[in-house]
Design an enzyme around this catalytic site. Structure first.
Site, short mmCIF file in Angstrom:
data_model
loop_
_atom_site.label_atom_id
_atom_site.label_comp_id
_atom_site.label_asym_id
_atom_site.label_seq_id
_atom_site.Cartn_x
_atom_site.Cartn_y
_atom_site.Cartn_z
N GLY A 16 0.97 -1.21 -0.04
CA GLY A 16 0.07 0.05 -0.12
C GLY A 16 0.89 1.21 0.05
N CYS A 17 0.38 2.35 -0.64
CA CYS A 17 1.13 3.51 -0.62
C CYS A 17 0.12 4.68 -0.47
CB CYS A 17 1.64 3.81 -2.29
SG CYS A 17 0.51 3.95 -3.59
N PRO A 18 0.64 5.76 -0.14
CA PRO A 18 -0.56 7.02 0.32
C PRO A 18 -1.40 7.34 -0.77
CG PRO A 18 1.61 7.60 1.17
CD PRO A 18 1.79 6.23 0.16
N GLY A 20 -2.36 5.15 -3.45
CA GLY A 20 -2.94 3.86 -3.70
C GLY A 20 -3.09 3.59 -5.19
N THR A 24 1.76 0.65 -5.05
CA THR A 24 0.84 -0.29 -4.32
C THR A 24 0.84 -1.56 -5.44
OG1 THR A 24 -0.53 1.02 -3.23
CG2 THR A 24 -1.42 -1.06 -3.58
#
Length: 459
Positions: A16-18, A20, A24
């Site tokens: 997950g990344c901020p 998304g 991700t």
């Protein structure tokens, strides 16, 4: 789908990344390529703009040899305690070589902590049991109620406390005006006004995950405001005023928003995978808000009519005597523990002013401030006969309150507003009478159920 859920994997992962959108899924792809090259099976759970996809089950977590977390956001990593695990930022897992290194490190790691209870107790999954329609609806509704409840508590209690300086202490033109009380009333009012949008949004989120939040909030706001119409022309006018349809509208809007998102997901499923980010941050919010907004504005008339009809029905009982009026209001307030029928009775009642030990303690506090939503989990365990029991107790309290001529100028707050209640001791007698009758009937029911089930524990 049941066969897929029954599978176990050598490695499980969460990415997950901020935003998304890109990292991700790049990390997911790198992990899958690395696992394949190493001769391992893997399942990667992604936390992107569309919400959680390929969610890991407790059984899959329990069966996995190791865990890789590559995320710059919360992915509920506490689920993986007790498993060999490595956790890094998502940027550390964007190539196959980096992913292979992470898998090796995870498999060589020593487990820390103990398995979560749900993971430890998980059994290998077989055929998926199909949920009943009623349980699905209840699950989505409760997601909205649970998120809404904290707004009701905060807003209701702050509003009630503001009345302690006087029932009109928030009004700068009144003789009992107090600036601090006015600020409490403003804060409490804002929190209470968020109740319907939050309810709608999180019903929608339960159905359509994160993309459904946007149309859900919009639907909730429309439920509050209704369809604005110009008083001069009688035509739809953004600067005009509308008739809201409140709590019931929030429920309808929440379910509508969630299922519109599911429909859009199917409709746009043929788009290339690399356009997932575009769907999540542009197409889903734009199209769903457009569709849900038009439908909600379109049904505002009939929905407002239903709300008005329920209130007119109760107002019509005002001349029927305290027993009939109290019975109706009491039953409606207790019928759905803070649901649409309860809210209709609450609004009408204010217009006529001229559950486990821990859960039990919480509900004592909520009950004393007249917040009924906390009782929903207790009622749903045994809708029959708990609902009629609660309706009976509530009706007795309402009838006695009317017969005693109690006058409560504060529309909310329960025992917090006792200082401003005319005939407060009679009000307490009425409430306790209803509580005692309801409690006795409930104990009789539980005792009968216990004997019927033998030594089995009855919740």
């Amino acid at each position: 789908m049941a066969e897929e859920q029954a599978e176990t994997y050598d490695i499980i992962a969460a990415t997950g990344c901020p935003t998304g959108i890109a990292h991700t899924f790049m990390a997911k792809k790198a992990l899958e390529q690395a696992a394949e090259a190493m001769g391992l099976t893997i399942k990667v759970e992604t936390h992107g703009q569309v919400g959680v996809e390929d969610e890991l089950t407790p059984a899959q977590i329990k069966a996995a040899k190791a865990v890789v977390v590559a995320a710059d956001k919360d992915v509920n990593a506490e689920r993986f305690e007790g498993k060999p695990m490595v956790s890094v930022g998502v940027s550390k897992c964007l190539s196959q070589a980096a992913a292979e290194d992470l898998i090796k490190r995870a498999m060589a790691a020593k487990p820390e902590g103990k398995l979560a209870e749900e993971v430890a107790a998980a059994e290998p999954e077989g055929e998926e049991e199909k949920e009943s329609v009623g349980h699905v609806i209840y699950k989505h509704l409760m997601n909205g109620v649970s998120h809404m409840l904290v707004f009701v508590v905060a807003g209701g209690v702050l509003t009630a406390v503001s009345f302690l300086w006087g029932i009109t202490s928030f009004d700068s033109t009144a003789s009992d005006y107090n600036s601090f009380a006015a600020m409490l009333k403003i804060i409490g009012g804002i929190a209470m006004n968020l109740m319907v949008p939050v309810l709608s949004a999180y019903i929608a989120e339960s159905i359509g995950k994160r993309p459904a939040l946007v149309p859900g909030f919009v639907a909730g706001m429309i439920a509050i405001t209704g369809l604005p119409v110009s008083p001069d022309t009688g035509l739809i006018d953004a600067g005009g005023a509308g008739v809201g349809f409140g709590f019931l509208g929030g429920i309808v809007g929440g379910f509508l928003s969630g299922y519109v998102i599911l429909g859009l997901e199917k409709l746009l499923s043929g788009m290339p995978k690399n356009l997932d980010g575009l769907k999540a941050i542009f197409l889903y919010p734009l199209l769903s808000t457009f569709i849900v907004g038009l439908v909600m504005l379109g049904i505002s008339g009939p929905m407002a009519a239903i709300n008005t009809g329920m209130m007119d029905f109760l107002k019509g009982l005002e001349t029927s005597g305290p027993i009939v009026l109290g019975l109706a209001i009491g039953c409606m307030c207790a019928f759905d523990m803070g649901g649409p029928v309860n809210k209709a009775a609450y609004v009408t009642g204010t217009a006529l002013l001229t559950e486990a030990l821990t859960a039990g303690i919480v509900n004592i506090v909520l009950g004393c401030t007249h917040i009924t939503e906390g009782a929903i989990p207790f009622m749903t365990k045994n809708i029959w006969p708990v609902m009629p029991i609660m309706m009976c107790g509530s009706s007795i309290a309402a009838i006695l309150t009317i017969m005693f001529g109690v006058h409560d100028p504060a529309p909310h707050g329960g025992f917090l507003v006792l200082p401003v209640v005319d005939g407060w001791y009679l009000w307490l007698i009425a409430i306790f009478a209803g509580v005692i009758v309801g409690g006795i009937l409930y104990v009789i029911f539980k005792r009968s159920e216990y004997h019927k089930n033998g030594d089995k524990v009855v919740e």
